[in-house]
Design a protein around this motif. Structure first.
Motif, mmCIF file in Angstrom:
data_model
loop_
_atom_site.group_PDB
_atom_site.id
_atom_site.type_symbol
_atom_site.label_atom_id
_atom_site.label_comp_id
_atom_site.label_asym_id
_atom_site.label_seq_id
_atom_site.Cartn_x
_atom_site.Cartn_y
_atom_site.Cartn_z
ATOM 1 N N HIS A 115 64.732 -26.013 -47.632
ATOM 2 C CA HIS A 115 64.035 -27.247 -47.986
ATOM 3 C C HIS A 115 62.525 -27.030 -48.008
ATOM 4 O O HIS A 115 61.842 -27.497 -48.918
ATOM 5 C CB HIS A 115 64.410 -28.358 -47.002
ATOM 6 C CG HIS A 115 63.923 -29.698 -47.431
ATOM 7 N ND1 HIS A 115 62.781 -30.263 -46.922
ATOM 8 C CD2 HIS A 115 64.419 -30.582 -48.344
ATOM 9 C CE1 HIS A 115 62.590 -31.439 -47.499
ATOM 10 N NE2 HIS A 115 63.570 -31.656 -48.349
ATOM 11 N N GLU A 116 61.992 -26.314 -47.035
ATOM 12 C CA GLU A 116 60.553 -26.012 -47.009
ATOM 13 C C GLU A 116 60.139 -25.164 -48.196
ATOM 14 O O GLU A 116 59.096 -25.404 -48.802
ATOM 15 C CB GLU A 116 60.185 -25.293 -45.708
ATOM 16 C CG GLU A 116 60.030 -26.220 -44.529
ATOM 17 C CD GLU A 116 59.551 -25.479 -43.291
ATOM 18 O OE1 GLU A 116 58.700 -24.577 -43.411
ATOM 19 O OE2 GLU A 116 60.051 -25.818 -42.210
ATOM 20 N N LEU A 117 60.956 -24.157 -48.548
ATOM 21 C CA LEU A 117 60.667 -23.311 -49.704
ATOM 22 C C LEU A 117 60.582 -24.155 -50.963
ATOM 23 O O LEU A 117 59.639 -24.043 -51.747
ATOM 24 C CB LEU A 117 61.747 -22.234 -49.856
ATOM 25 C CG LEU A 117 61.684 -21.377 -51.111
ATOM 26 C CD1 LEU A 117 60.446 -20.475 -51.070
ATOM 27 C CD2 LEU A 117 62.939 -20.539 -51.252
ATOM 28 N N TRP A 118 61.563 -25.025 -51.164
ATOM 29 C CA TRP A 118 61.569 -25.880 -52.343
ATOM 30 C C TRP A 118 60.361 -26.813 -52.352
ATOM 31 O O TRP A 118 59.703 -27.006 -53.372
ATOM 32 C CB TRP A 118 62.869 -26.694 -52.385
ATOM 33 C CG TRP A 118 62.857 -27.728 -53.456
ATOM 34 C CD1 TRP A 118 63.046 -27.544 -54.786
ATOM 35 C CD2 TRP A 118 62.599 -29.116 -53.281
ATOM 36 N NE1 TRP A 118 62.938 -28.727 -55.459
ATOM 37 C CE2 TRP A 118 62.659 -29.719 -54.552
ATOM 38 C CE3 TRP A 118 62.319 -29.921 -52.176
ATOM 39 C CZ2 TRP A 118 62.454 -31.073 -54.744
ATOM 40 C CZ3 TRP A 118 62.124 -31.263 -52.384
ATOM 41 C CH2 TRP A 118 62.189 -31.821 -53.642
ATOM 42 N N LYS A 119 60.069 -27.406 -51.194
ATOM 43 C CA LYS A 119 58.962 -28.359 -51.089
ATOM 44 C C LYS A 119 57.617 -27.685 -51.376
ATOM 45 O O LYS A 119 56.757 -28.260 -52.035
ATOM 46 C CB LYS A 119 58.965 -28.946 -49.677
ATOM 47 C CG LYS A 119 58.170 -30.193 -49.499
ATOM 48 C CD LYS A 119 58.458 -30.754 -48.122
ATOM 49 C CE LYS A 119 57.454 -31.792 -47.739
ATOM 50 N NZ LYS A 119 57.669 -32.288 -46.388
ATOM 51 N N ASN A 120 57.453 -26.447 -50.900
ATOM 52 C CA ASN A 120 56.186 -25.741 -51.060
ATOM 53 C C ASN A 120 56.004 -25.111 -52.435
ATOM 54 O O ASN A 120 54.880 -24.917 -52.888
ATOM 55 C CB ASN A 120 56.025 -24.671 -49.982
ATOM 56 C CG ASN A 120 55.882 -25.264 -48.594
ATOM 57 O OD1 ASN A 120 55.406 -26.388 -48.436
ATOM 58 N ND2 ASN A 120 56.306 -24.529 -47.591
#
Length: 79
Positions: A6-11
């Motif tokens: 989720h963090e990878l996608w968000k960033n």
């Protein structure tokens, strides 16, 4: 693992195709959930989760889970 994805996608805002057997992960990580039938694979359910917010997460997860289980039972009965 789900939080890292989720963090990878968000960033990065890249498109990610994630395959899982866990409804919780699918609801948490996706903008769209596509459920496939057993072989030969067919799309049997599509849920749009892009407008989902934290307040409705649990009820949406229950709704998706119930719908998927119901469709799988119907599919098995008709086979």
């Amino acid at each position: 693992m789900a939080k890292k994805i989720h963090e990878l996608w968000k960033n990065t805002n890249i498109t990610i195709i994630f395959v899982t057997h866990l409804i919780d992960e699918a609801v948490f990580l996706s903008d769209k959930i596509i459920v496939l039938s057993p072989r030969p694979s067919e799309i049997i359910y599509v849920a749009n989760t892009s407008s989902l917010n934290g307040g409705t997460y649990n009820s949406f997860k229950y709704s998706v889970s119930s719908s998927i289980n119901e469709m799988m039972l119907l599919k098995n009965e008709s086979s």
